[in-house]
Design an enzyme around this catalytic site. Structure first.
Site, PDB file in Angstrom:
ATOM      1  N   LYS A  79      45.118  38.350 107.219  1.00 36.41           N
ATOM      2  CA  LYS A  79      43.937  38.475 106.373  1.00 36.41           C
ATOM      3  C   LYS A  79      43.809  37.302 105.414  1.00 36.41           C
ATOM      4  O   LYS A  79      42.704  36.816 105.153  1.00 36.41           O
ATOM      5  CB  LYS A  79      43.958  39.789 105.599  1.00 36.41           C
ATOM      6  CG  LYS A  79      42.657  40.032 104.842  1.00 36.41           C
ATOM      7  CD  LYS A  79      42.466  41.458 104.421  1.00 36.41           C
ATOM      8  CE  LYS A  79      41.070  41.645 103.833  1.00 36.41           C
ATOM      9  NZ  LYS A  79      40.812  43.041 103.435  1.00 36.41           N
ATOM     10  N   HIS A  86      39.385  57.314 105.575  1.00 33.77           N
ATOM     11  CA  HIS A  86      38.814  56.056 106.063  1.00 33.77           C
ATOM     12  C   HIS A  86      39.503  55.595 107.349  1.00 33.77           C
ATOM     13  O   HIS A  86      38.835  55.250 108.336  1.00 33.77           O
ATOM     14  CB  HIS A  86      38.949  54.983 104.983  1.00 33.77           C
ATOM     15  CG  HIS A  86      38.494  53.628 105.415  1.00 33.77           C
ATOM     16  ND1 HIS A  86      37.172  53.330 105.667  1.00 33.77           N
ATOM     17  CD2 HIS A  86      39.189  52.483 105.651  1.00 33.77           C
ATOM     18  CE1 HIS A  86      37.077  52.060 106.042  1.00 33.77           C
ATOM     19  NE2 HIS A  86      38.273  51.522 106.043  1.00 33.77           N
ATOM     20  N   HIS A 124      34.590  49.124 112.194  1.00 34.76           N
ATOM     21  CA  HIS A 124      34.077  49.608 110.920  1.00 34.76           C
ATOM     22  C   HIS A 124      32.598  49.980 110.943  1.00 34.76           C
ATOM     23  O   HIS A 124      32.179  50.853 110.179  1.00 34.76           O
ATOM     24  CB  HIS A 124      34.344  48.574 109.823  1.00 34.76           C
ATOM     25  CG  HIS A 124      35.753  48.587 109.324  1.00 34.76           C
ATOM     26  ND1 HIS A 124      36.830  48.380 110.162  1.00 34.76           N
ATOM     27  CD2 HIS A 124      36.274  48.801 108.094  1.00 34.76           C
ATOM     28  CE1 HIS A 124      37.944  48.461 109.451  1.00 34.76           C
ATOM     29  NE2 HIS A 124      37.638  48.712 108.209  1.00 34.76           N
ATOM     30  N   ARG A 144      31.045  41.078  82.132  1.00 27.10           N
ATOM     31  CA  ARG A 144      30.764  40.012  83.110  1.00 27.10           C
ATOM     32  C   ARG A 144      32.014  39.509  83.830  1.00 27.10           C
ATOM     33  O   ARG A 144      32.010  38.424  84.408  1.00 27.10           O
ATOM     34  CB  ARG A 144      30.015  38.844  82.455  1.00 27.10           C
ATOM     35  CG  ARG A 144      28.647  39.216  81.897  1.00 27.10           C
ATOM     36  CD  ARG A 144      27.850  37.974  81.534  1.00 27.10           C
ATOM     37  NE  ARG A 144      26.516  38.342  81.092  1.00 27.10           N
ATOM     38  CZ  ARG A 144      26.169  38.516  79.810  1.00 27.10           C
ATOM     39  NH1 ARG A 144      27.084  38.339  78.864  1.00 27.10           N
ATOM     40  NH2 ARG A 144      24.939  38.838  79.500  1.00 27.10           N
ATOM     41  N   LYS A 167      37.262  42.281  97.928  1.00 26.79           N
ATOM     42  CA  LYS A 167      36.139  43.197  98.088  1.00 26.79           C
ATOM     43  C   LYS A 167      36.325  44.388  97.160  1.00 26.79           C
ATOM     44  O   LYS A 167      37.356  45.052  97.181  1.00 26.79           O
ATOM     45  CB  LYS A 167      36.042  43.695  99.527  1.00 26.79           C
ATOM     46  CG  LYS A 167      35.462  42.704 100.506  1.00 26.79           C
ATOM     47  CD  LYS A 167      35.284  43.379 101.869  1.00 26.79           C
ATOM     48  CE  LYS A 167      34.621  42.474 102.868  1.00 26.79           C
ATOM     49  NZ  LYS A 167      34.425  43.149 104.171  1.00 26.79           N
ATOM     50  N   ASN A 221      36.079  43.523 110.478  1.00 26.36           N
ATOM     51  CA  ASN A 221      35.344  44.789 110.493  1.00 26.36           C
ATOM     52  C   ASN A 221      35.378  45.462 111.857  1.00 26.36           C
ATOM     53  O   ASN A 221      34.565  46.354 112.133  1.00 26.36           O
ATOM     54  CB  ASN A 221      33.886  44.551 110.075  1.00 26.36           C
ATOM     55  CG  ASN A 221      33.764  44.157 108.621  1.00 26.36           C
ATOM     56  OD1 ASN A 221      34.403  44.759 107.758  1.00 26.36           O
ATOM     57  ND2 ASN A 221      32.973  43.134 108.350  1.00 26.36           N
TER      58      ASN A 221
END
Length: 362
Positions: free
Chosen positions: A228, A266, A249, A122, A144, A246
């Protein structure tokens, strides 16, 4: 060494944390020590990074009960199968909830290890130790974490903030040229979306960055992290302004999925996606042709692709339909209202999107 704080809002439920940026940081024990109260640590890295930097991190964690987990290299590593091997190793070593997990590598390792830390027992604490430009300027910051699904990139994941980020720019010396250029796509993204002055700086200093000038790379990493950090502090879980990060993206993730994960890096897919997003902005009369030309020149000077793989516009449209950034079932696009000034637009006509895809191939 320079440090930037990610000061998350008090009601976010997450801790604020530092981002350390500089050369020669990866083996500095004092940067790891504050997070080793439990006396146990596990390093997750890959087969490419391990021979280069694992011994330095191992030495920095000397005194802790240590588990080392080496996974394969490549985007395909972000899968349930590899995630299970991480859990197997943690359980076999009897790692408890007080174990510090150290993500040592690029964006793939950071995403995989971060997700493992988010859900193992958890949630356990973790550090990001990014060794690629893409990870240092983007994926290691903001919490993220995810693995991929056959139907979309990063579809299975969680928001789980690291305790700290240790970005050693000297690790970029061993980065292959293709990986360096892929990382530059995220640098360009930050500039185009958020900071016109940074766009100007990149136009003046692109050659220095490509030559791996230490000062230029350090500034680029620092500026991206500053931009950021400010966004994440205001919108940790991407309910609003964070979506501006994004830019490129929605198109880029569709390119990755359509081409097959791993065939396009990417950053390469995001570069082509930014051209499509710029063309979409032009089609919406938000920017002019001169702005699109600047976007294209900057991406081209970075040695990145201007066009995506040979995928039909309809196929890209189908892949984008399942994008996780959709809201209320409607696809949203990050567009430019000017260089350095991104905005979010939804409910666009399919015709506009298709025209942007076609225009980007010209």
């Amino acid at each position: 060494m320079e440090s930037i704080g990610v000061a998350l809002l008090p009601d976010s439920g997450s801790r604020s944390y530092p981002i350390h940026i500089g050369a020669g940081l990866i083996g500095r024990a004092e940067l790891y020590r504050p997070y080793l109260a439990g006396g146990s640590a596990a390093i997750v890295t890959n087969a490419v990074v391990a021979p280069l930097y694992l011994s330095q991190v191992r030495q920095a964690l000397k005194g802790a009960r240590l588990t080392e987990i080496v996974v394969p290299d490549g985007e395909q590593t972000k899968s349930w199968e590899v995630l299970e091997t991480v859990f197997d190793a943690l359980l076999a070593a009897r790692c408890g909830r007080d174990t510090l997990l150290v993500a040592l590598g690029g964006g793939v390792v950071g995403d995989l290890a971060g997700f493992a830390a988010a859900v193992y027992q958890r949630g356990i604490p973790f550090l990001q130790v990014p060794t690629t430009l893409l990870a240092q300027v983007d994926s290691s910051v903001g919490g993220k974490t995810a693995i991929n699904h056959a139907r979309g990139k990063n579809m299975i994941g969680a928001f789980h903030q690291p305790r700290a980020v240790i970005s050693d720019v000297s690790t970029l010396d061993t980065l292959p040229d293709r990986e360096l250029r892929a990382g530059l796509a995220e640098v360009i993204k930050h500039a185009l979306a958020l900071d016109l002055a940074f766009v100007d700086w990149l136009e003046r200093n692109m050659e220095k960055v490509l030559e791996r000038d230490r000062g230029a790379l350090t500034y680029a990493v620092k500026r991206c992290c500053e931009l950021k950090a400010g966004i994440v502090a205001a919108d940790e879980r991407e309910a609003g302004v964070r979506a501006l990060l994004n830019f490129g993206h929605t198109f880029g993730h569709a390119i990755e999925a359509g081409a097959g994960y791993g065939s396009w890096l990417h950053g390469e897919a995001i570069a082509a996606g930014m051209v499509m997003a710029a063309e979409l902005s032009l089609g919406l009369n938000l920017i002019g042709k001169a702005d699109v030309a600047r976007v294209r020149r900057l991406i081209e000077r970075a040695g990145l692709p201007l066009r995506g793989p040979a995928l039909a516009p309809q196929r890209l449209m189908e892949l984008m339909a399942g994008d996780k950034k959709a809201a209320q079932g409607k696809l949203r696009f990050v567009v430019l209202e000017g260089l350095g000034r991104a905005a979010l637009r939804g409910e666009l006509e399919e015709r506009r999107i298709r025209e942007a895809i076609v225009a980007a191939t010209q």
